[in-house]
Design a protein around this motif. Structure first.
Motif, mmCIF file in Angstrom:
data_model
loop_
_atom_site.group_PDB
_atom_site.id
_atom_site.type_symbol
_atom_site.label_atom_id
_atom_site.label_comp_id
_atom_site.label_asym_id
_atom_site.label_seq_id
_atom_site.Cartn_x
_atom_site.Cartn_y
_atom_site.Cartn_z
ATOM 1 N N ILE A 69 0.865 -1.176 0.000
ATOM 2 C CA ILE A 69 0.000 0.000 0.000
ATOM 3 C C ILE A 69 0.902 1.227 0.000
ATOM 4 O O ILE A 69 1.849 1.310 0.783
ATOM 5 C CB ILE A 69 -0.884 0.054 1.252
ATOM 6 N N ASP A 71 0.185 5.484 -0.385
ATOM 7 C CA ASP A 71 -0.847 6.515 -0.492
ATOM 8 C C ASP A 71 -2.213 5.824 -0.503
ATOM 9 O O ASP A 71 -2.518 5.080 0.415
ATOM 10 C CB ASP A 71 -0.633 7.399 -1.719
ATOM 11 N N ASN A 72 -3.000 6.032 -1.524
ATOM 12 C CA ASN A 72 -4.332 5.423 -1.583
ATOM 13 C C ASN A 72 -4.401 4.259 -2.561
ATOM 14 O O ASN A 72 -5.476 3.935 -3.055
ATOM 15 C CB ASN A 72 -5.380 6.470 -1.958
ATOM 16 N N TYR A 73 -3.265 3.643 -2.851
ATOM 17 C CA TYR A 73 -3.246 2.548 -3.822
ATOM 18 C C TYR A 73 -2.728 1.256 -3.203
ATOM 19 O O TYR A 73 -1.675 1.236 -2.566
ATOM 20 C CB TYR A 73 -2.393 2.911 -5.035
ATOM 21 N N THR A 75 -1.293 -2.211 -4.317
ATOM 22 C CA THR A 75 -0.673 -2.752 -5.526
ATOM 23 C C THR A 75 -0.320 -4.215 -5.322
ATOM 24 O O THR A 75 0.280 -4.591 -4.314
ATOM 25 C CB THR A 75 0.596 -1.956 -5.894
ATOM 26 N N SER A 104 -2.929 -2.270 -9.746
ATOM 27 C CA SER A 104 -3.175 -1.369 -8.618
ATOM 28 C C SER A 104 -4.662 -1.080 -8.484
ATOM 29 O O SER A 104 -5.382 -1.000 -9.477
ATOM 30 C CB SER A 104 -2.414 -0.056 -8.808
ATOM 31 N N PHE A 105 -5.075 -0.882 -7.238
ATOM 32 C CA PHE A 105 -6.467 -0.591 -6.923
ATOM 33 C C PHE A 105 -6.510 0.631 -6.016
ATOM 34 O O PHE A 105 -5.763 0.709 -5.037
ATOM 35 C CB PHE A 105 -7.123 -1.784 -6.208
ATOM 36 N N TYR A 106 -7.387 1.557 -6.341
ATOM 37 C CA TYR A 106 -7.545 2.754 -5.532
ATOM 38 C C TYR A 106 -8.332 2.411 -4.272
ATOM 39 O O TYR A 106 -9.371 1.767 -4.334
ATOM 40 C CB TYR A 106 -8.283 3.845 -6.321
#
Length: 143
Positions: A69, A71-73, A75, A104-106
């Motif tokens: 992880i 920030d807001n991702y 991966t 990657s996923f927000y």
């Protein structure tokens, strides 16, 4: 006047052919890139306020998977290695993809980063996480 009309038609035809050719090439490149992305399913359990991401990674060993992880991702990166015992020339048809995968996923702000759990079962990486406790849905009794 007909010379100008013919010239305009030629330009229109070349432009159309160029657009069609560009679309074909884009489709080929995109399908090649997409075939190297692991497929994923995202779901939400509304009763528990939990989320699940399932990433298909067939043929990948657990030790070749990394989940991080930043920030807001969230991966997921993994590598499917080619079996050294079998030579590429031994195949008549090879549709399996080998190499490195990254997806990657927000993650929204209301996700509890400490609740994230990842497990690998039968070629599928299952990542679960939940909302921050203060953001979870709760029922309030009416008095």
């Amino acid at each position: 006047m007909s010379d100008i009309k013919n010239e305009v038609q030629k330009v229109e035809k070349k432009t159309h052919e160029g657009v069609v050719e560009t679309a074909k090439r884009f489709k080929e490149v995109f399908s090649n890139v997409a075939s190297h992305l692991p497929l994923a399913n995202l779901s939400r359990n509304r009763q528990k306020d939990t989320y699940t991401i399932e990433v298909d990674l067939p043929g990948v060993k657990k030790e070749d998977i990394n989940v991080s992880i930043e920030d807001n991702y969230l991966t997921v990166s993994a590598e499917r290695k080619f079996d050294e015992k079998v030579q590429e020339g031994d195949y008549y048809l090879m549709e399996s993809a080998y190499g490195k995968y990254t997806r990657s996923f927000y993650l929204p702000e209301d996700i509890d980063r400490d609740s994230i759990d990842a497990r690998y079962e039968n070629g599928r990486l299952i990542i679960t996480f939940e909302k921050v406790a203060s953001k979870k849905r709760r029922d309030i009794a009416v008095k």
